[in-house]
Scaffold this active site. Structure first.
Site, PDB file in Angstrom:
ATOM      1  N   ARG A 241       0.800  -1.222   0.000  1.00  0.00           N
ATOM      2  CA  ARG A 241       0.000   0.000   0.000  1.00  0.00           C
ATOM      3  C   ARG A 241       0.837   1.279   0.000  1.00  0.00           C
ATOM      4  NH1 ARG A 241      -2.771  -3.949   1.591  1.00  0.00           N
ATOM      5  NH2 ARG A 241      -0.828  -4.454   2.619  1.00  0.00           N
ATOM      6  N   THR A 242       1.748   1.375   0.953  1.00  0.00           N
ATOM      7  CA  THR A 242       2.446   2.650   1.134  1.00  0.00           C
ATOM      8  C   THR A 242       3.261   2.991  -0.108  1.00  0.00           C
ATOM      9  OG1 THR A 242       2.602   2.021   3.446  1.00  0.00           O
ATOM     10  CG2 THR A 242       3.860   3.941   2.771  1.00  0.00           C
TER      11      THR A 242
ATOM     12  N   LYS B 260      26.437  -3.876   0.342  1.00  0.00           N
ATOM     13  CA  LYS B 260      27.913  -3.776   0.369  1.00  0.00           C
ATOM     14  C   LYS B 260      28.370  -3.030   1.618  1.00  0.00           C
ATOM     15  CE  LYS B 260      27.805  -3.139  -4.611  1.00  0.00           C
ATOM     16  NZ  LYS B 260      27.878  -2.027  -5.575  1.00  0.00           N
TER      17      LYS B 260
ATOM     18  N   ARG C 166      11.231   3.613   3.879  1.00  0.00           N
ATOM     19  CA  ARG C 166      10.793   2.673   4.927  1.00  0.00           C
ATOM     20  C   ARG C 166      12.026   1.877   5.357  1.00  0.00           C
ATOM     21  NH1 ARG C 166       5.641  -1.273   4.702  1.00  0.00           N
ATOM     22  NH2 ARG C 166       4.703   0.752   5.117  1.00  0.00           N
TER      23      ARG C 166
END
Ligand code: CP
Length: 628
Positions: A29-30, A58, A79
């Protein structure tokens, strides 16, 4: 602005702008609603399809990633699985960074969708009563939501799964910033739809609920019960169990769900059900067909709401927005060593190189404590040791040092240490102790513990339900001694627990678990004896009560203290007192127990605090090691 999304779309308000999405955790959703919002505004999107295929693997820091990607885009949407990461990235990026969810901390753009949905359904937010259910500890959407509901003067009822209660730092922010208080709700009200949980009610500007403690005062108790029964529930906000944030082996136990019976209850006929999604099995499928199940609408509003948010950000960029939030004093250690956030999932712990260790400095914690709040993840902990940078002296923090410490902070001469070892490693020496007078010796302490134990047994209705809960750390030692006395007198050992007012992780834990894999302590229907060494302002007891009442519904809570100093800022009356020692703020009473001191014998001492600044121009004078 979200209502005018069509107009924003036709005006192509983001034409020529680029948004970068950096999702270190999965999302449907986000991420997609942000990307859709940007496309609809006429802008474009760049992204890493999977951060596991980015240079993060890395070993690139989030600080470097933020700096670099902000030269490719006009806004970043991030996020991450660590608490506080988005704030750290915002400090290094040259463009705005939007928090799309950081660890267990917050998910503010979800909250905008939630508020928008609620307002659309209910007309306004003020005065609504919203029941938040499920994993309130790890559910980041919940933390952002309760602050927002408080800002709009809505009431909140918490219905947490056992062990997943709203964190104490969230409750304290609600109390401090929004004047919210806690009270119990008649749980029968909600038992039709939720199992295995107890309700608490957070409400704006009510008298403080410490009266909860005066369970022996039936007048106050009745007033409280009246105040919070017969509520009209406007919305249930259900959440999923955040298994990915739990330690292995701690995910079991009952979890609330909204069942089909909810649909049949007359009093829920106007109550809508929300969920940030994804859901697992917390919602009965029948709800999907009922008008009250509005979670798909809530997800759909993600696009217009995020269009509005992006437009708002682009409008704000020039001139820079000014924060109207009242800022707290910030503490940054002037020494190479200094305090560290105790939240193991905080960005400052997981990737210190991307952060500067800064803390909000809060006074007036329990017992007049000095509290540090991590500026990245908001977790709080108590300051134990303070030092003066110029004189290179340190001592235990004490309420009597509040003004002195404020002055040191202003002059950037305040050092805060995690341990004596750390202070000494930096070349600090302790202030010398002031003159002490013994007011209780070992025999007297033993006698007091015996007497308190006998009184507890006399008052106890059902010994099987007894739980002796000590406030860490002196209270825990006394709790163990009381339990040992009870065992002597009754030939049975009551369960013993410990409560941590400020710390990370579990706030209430067992002290007597023979089996290390024993289930978490259950407070439901227990007769709890809260034990502490000294009571003075009453704030420690208030915080402990707040933790107890949001962690379960005990049948009774009574307070036992070895020393009552007689002054009180909050109306808490101990039920069992070893000795009354009226004393002033400038005096300290210190309980010295074998378990915590190098001394062989127990004793209680009293002495006067000497302000380290008194009698010296800038050089602090000897004070004392002290604690309440
Ligand atoms: N509500 C929410 O944050 O959903 P996603 O995890 O799918 O983005």
């Amino acid at each position: 602005m979200a209502d005018g999304a069509q107009k924003l779309r036709s005006d192509r308000v983001a034409k020529g702008q680029i948004m970068a999405t950096l999702f270190y955790e999965p999302s449907t959703r986000t991420r997609l609603s942000f990307e859709s919002a940007m496309h609809r505004l006429g802008g474009s999107v760049i992204s890493c399809s999977d951060m596991k295929s980015s240079s993060a693997v890395k070993g690139e820091t989030v600080a470097d990633t933020a700096k670099v990607v902000s030269s490719y885009a006009d806004v970043l949407v991030v996020r991450h699985y660590w608490d506080g990461t988005v704030k750290a990235m915002a400090e290094h990026a040259d463009v705005p960074v939007i928090n799309a969810g950081d660890g267990s901390h917050e998910h503010p753009s979800q909250t905008l969708c939630d508020l928008y949905t609620l307002r659309k359904e209910k007309g306004e937010l003020k005065g609504l009563t919203v029941v938040i259910c499920g994993d309130l500890k790890n559910g980041r959407t919940i933390h952002s939501l309760v602050y927002a509901l408080a800002r709009f003067s809505a009431n909140v009822v918490t219905l947490a799964a056992n062990g997943m209660e709203l964190p104490q730092y969230v409750i304290e922010r609600l109390e401090k910033e929004y004047g919210y208080t806690l009270a119990p709700v008649a749980s029968d009200d909600l038992s039709a739809v939720v199992t295995e949980t107890d309700a608490l009610y957070l409400t704006p500007r009510q008298p403080h609920q410490l009266a909860l403690f005066t369970q022996l005062d039936p007048v106050i108790q009745t007033r409280l019960n009246t105040m919070v029964s017969g509520l009209r529930y406007d919305a249930f906000y259900m959440t999923r169990k955040q298994k990915e944030r739990m330690k292995e082996g701690t995910t079991g136990g009952a979890y609330p769900s909204i069942g089909a019976s909810f649909l049949r209850e007359q009093r829920f006929k106007d109550t809508v059900v929300m969920h940030p999604l994804p859901r697992v099995d917390e919602l009965s499928p029948e709800l999907d067909k009922d008008w009250r199940g509005i979670y798909f609408k809530q997800a759909a509003y993600g696009v217009p709401v995020r269009m509005a948010l992006l437009k708002f950000l682009f409008d704000q960029r020039d001139p820079k927005p000014t924060s109207t939030k009242k800022s707290l004093p910030i503490y940054q250690s002037p020494e190479r060593l200094g305090p560290q956030c105790r939240n193991a999932n905080c960005i400052t712990v997981m990737e210190p190189a991307s952060t500067v260790r800064k803390f909000d400095l809060l006074t007036g914690g329990p017992g007049g404590a000095l509290i540090l709040g991590c500026t990245y993840c908001d977790h709080r902990f108590k300051v134990q040791l303070v030092g003066h940078v110029k004189s290179k002296r340190y001592c235990a923090y004490d309420i009597a040092l509040a003004e002195t410490v404020k002055d040191w902070l202003k002059k950037k001469e305040l050092a805060i240490f995690n341990s004596i070892k750390e202070a000494e490693e930096l070349g600090y020496e302790p202030y010398k102790s002031g003159p002490q007078r013994n007011i209780m010796d070992e025999a007297e302490i033993d006698g007091a513990v015996r007497e308190i134990s006998q009184q507890i047994l006399r008052d106890c209705q059902e010994p099987d339900r007894l739980l002796i809960l000590g406030v860490r750390s002196k209270g825990s030692y006394l709790a163990q001694r009381i339990a040992a006395e009870i065992e002597k007198q009754q030939n049975r050992t009551p369960e013993i627990g410990e409560i941590e007012i400020y710390g990370s992780g579990d706030e209430i834990r067992r002290l007597s678990a023979a089996d290390p894999n024993a289930a978490p302590l259950s407070l439901k229907d227990r007769e709890i004896i809260l034990v502490d060494d000294v009571i003075y302002t009453g704030r420690t007891a208030r915080s402990a009560l707040s933790i107890i009442f949001r962690s379960g519904r005990p049948q009774a809570v009574r307070l036992a203290v070895l020393i009552d100093r007689g002054h009180r800022e909050v109306p808490v009356k101990p039920n069992y007192v070893g000795k009354h020692i009226p004393s002033s703020e400038r005096e300290r009473v210190r309980v010295k127990l074998r378990e915590s001191e190098s001394d062989e014998k127990d004793k209680v001492v009293i002495y006067s605090i000497i302000n380290p600044n008194e009698g010296a121009q800038s050089e602090p004078k000897p004070g004392t090691t002290a604690e309440t």
